[in-house]
Design an enzyme around this catalytic site. Sequence first.
Site, PDB file in Angstrom:
ATOM      1  N   GLU A   1     -99.560  -1.970  24.511  1.00 11.45           N
ATOM      2  CA  GLU A   1    -100.143  -2.027  23.199  1.00 11.45           C
ATOM      3  C   GLU A   1    -100.069  -0.977  22.123  1.00 11.45           C
ATOM      4  OE1 GLU A   1    -104.042  -4.739  24.033  1.00 11.45           O
ATOM      5  OE2 GLU A   1    -104.552  -2.739  24.418  1.00 11.45           O
TER       6      GLU A   1
ATOM      7  N   ASN B   1    -110.105  -9.234  25.884  1.00 14.49           N
ATOM      8  CA  ASN B   1    -110.845  -8.260  25.853  1.00 14.49           C
ATOM      9  C   ASN B   1    -111.842  -8.571  24.733  1.00 14.49           C
ATOM     10  OD1 ASN B   1    -111.932  -5.739  25.938  1.00 14.49           O
ATOM     11  ND2 ASN B   1    -109.970  -4.611  24.934  1.00 14.49           N
TER      12      ASN B   1
ATOM     13  N   LYS C   1    -114.355  -6.402  24.070  1.00 21.68           N
ATOM     14  CA  LYS C   1    -114.940  -5.189  23.701  1.00 21.68           C
ATOM     15  C   LYS C   1    -116.274  -5.102  23.506  1.00 21.68           C
ATOM     16  CE  LYS C   1    -110.647  -4.789  21.177  1.00 21.68           C
ATOM     17  NZ  LYS C   1    -109.820  -3.966  20.308  1.00 21.68           N
TER      18      LYS C   1
ATOM     19  N   SER D   1    -103.297  -7.412  17.809  1.00 26.43           N
ATOM     20  CA  SER D   1    -103.186  -8.492  16.770  1.00 26.43           C
ATOM     21  C   SER D   1    -102.478  -9.722  16.971  1.00 26.43           C
ATOM     22  CB  SER D   1    -102.782  -7.856  15.606  1.00 26.43           C
ATOM     23  OG  SER D   1    -103.568  -6.849  14.901  1.00 26.43           O
TER      24      SER D   1
ATOM     25  N   GLY E   1    -106.128  -4.334  16.577  1.00 24.84           N
ATOM     26  CA  GLY E   1    -107.346  -4.863  15.577  1.00 24.84           C
ATOM     27  C   GLY E   1    -106.802  -4.522  14.183  1.00 24.84           C
TER      28      GLY E   1
ATOM     29  N   GLU F   1    -108.489   2.527  23.024  1.00 23.33           N
ATOM     30  CA  GLU F   1    -109.896   3.023  22.577  1.00 23.33           C
ATOM     31  C   GLU F   1    -110.554   3.917  23.507  1.00 23.33           C
ATOM     32  OE1 GLU F   1    -111.339  -1.089  21.635  1.00 23.33           O
ATOM     33  OE2 GLU F   1    -109.713  -1.146  20.380  1.00 23.33           O
TER      34      GLU F   1
ATOM     35  N   HIS G   1    -107.392   1.745  28.279  1.00 20.28           N
ATOM     36  CA  HIS G   1    -107.402   0.973  26.990  1.00 20.28           C
ATOM     37  C   HIS G   1    -107.365   2.327  25.874  1.00 20.28           C
ATOM     38  CE1 HIS G   1    -108.530  -1.207  23.039  1.00 20.28           C
ATOM     39  NE2 HIS G   1    -107.853  -2.146  23.767  1.00 20.28           N
TER      40      HIS G   1
HETATM   41  C1  PEP Z   1    -106.985  -5.066  22.546  1.00 18.10           C
HETATM   42  O1  PEP Z   1    -108.194  -4.838  22.368  1.00 18.10           O
HETATM   43  O2  PEP Z   1    -106.545  -4.736  23.479  1.00 18.10           O
HETATM   44  C2  PEP Z   1    -106.190  -5.767  21.372  1.00 18.10           C
HETATM   45  C3  PEP Z   1    -105.089  -5.928  21.655  1.00 18.10           C
HETATM   46  O3  PEP Z   1    -107.223  -6.209  20.142  1.00 18.10           O
HETATM   47  P1  PEP Z   1    -106.618  -7.076  19.102  1.00 18.10           P
HETATM   48  O4  PEP Z   1    -105.989  -8.335  19.704  1.00 18.10           O
HETATM   49  O5  PEP Z   1    -107.620  -7.207  18.370  1.00 18.10           O
HETATM   50  O6  PEP Z   1    -105.483  -6.247  18.372  1.00 18.10           O
END
Ligand code: PEP
Length: 252
Positions: free
Chosen positions: A169, A9, A11, A214, A175, A98, A96
Amino acid sequence: MRQPLVAGNWKMHGTRAGINDLVTGIKQGMTAGITAEVALCPPFVYVTDTGRMLADSSIALGAQNLCAERGEGAYTGEVSGAMLKDAGCTFVIVGHSERRALYGEGDALVAKKFFAALAAGLTPILCVGELLGERERGDTEAVVARQLDAVLLQEGGVAGLAQAVIAYEPVWAIGTGRTATPEQAQEVHAYIRGRVAEHDRAVADKLRILYGGSVKANNAPELFAMADIDGGLIGGASLDAGQFVAICRAAS
Ligand code: PEP
């Protein structure tokens, strides 16, 4: 046997030149040992470019969002599932954290997007996960159940999940550099699978449940070794070809 999936992803990152370098690096790293399915989800504006670069590879194309409305219409600024399909996408991320937090997407809208994706012939990657405070209050399962049930309990929900992927998640791990332990992630993955199994054991057994939060090359092997973790949804580390390829290898 579930084929692992690793989806990147990106973003709101990238330029045409940067994406060219990134995709070139990832393609070079896709050697024979990588048996996981791999997908890349660029920003909308780069979907077509990325698709063109992936045309001679086995890497799938995805998007990060879609409009909940089907067909065409007066929805300025929106992109439909049919358009994404037409542009070569196989996958689309829905719900997601976000989008839930920053753009006010609630469970009902996420479910509408989930079914719009299916109607367009896309595989939705349905994201679920709790906030840190919710985990600390012991509400992780309740939150994940609510987000999952928004799809699962609708007419066609179980059949829909048979065509979908779930990404667990934990929001506090996205992040932040703070990863759920393999045991913490496994516990929630098993819970999700069990909840689907209450409706249909065969669908639950086949359902791919990705971990996101992460994931890096160094923690991927222990996460992916867990019984109910079927790959990852990768944010930050998907912007680094070396890291991303190493994660794909760990999932294979
Ligand atoms: C994500 O954007 O779905 C995500 C898991 O980001 P990160 O790996 O940076 O934590």
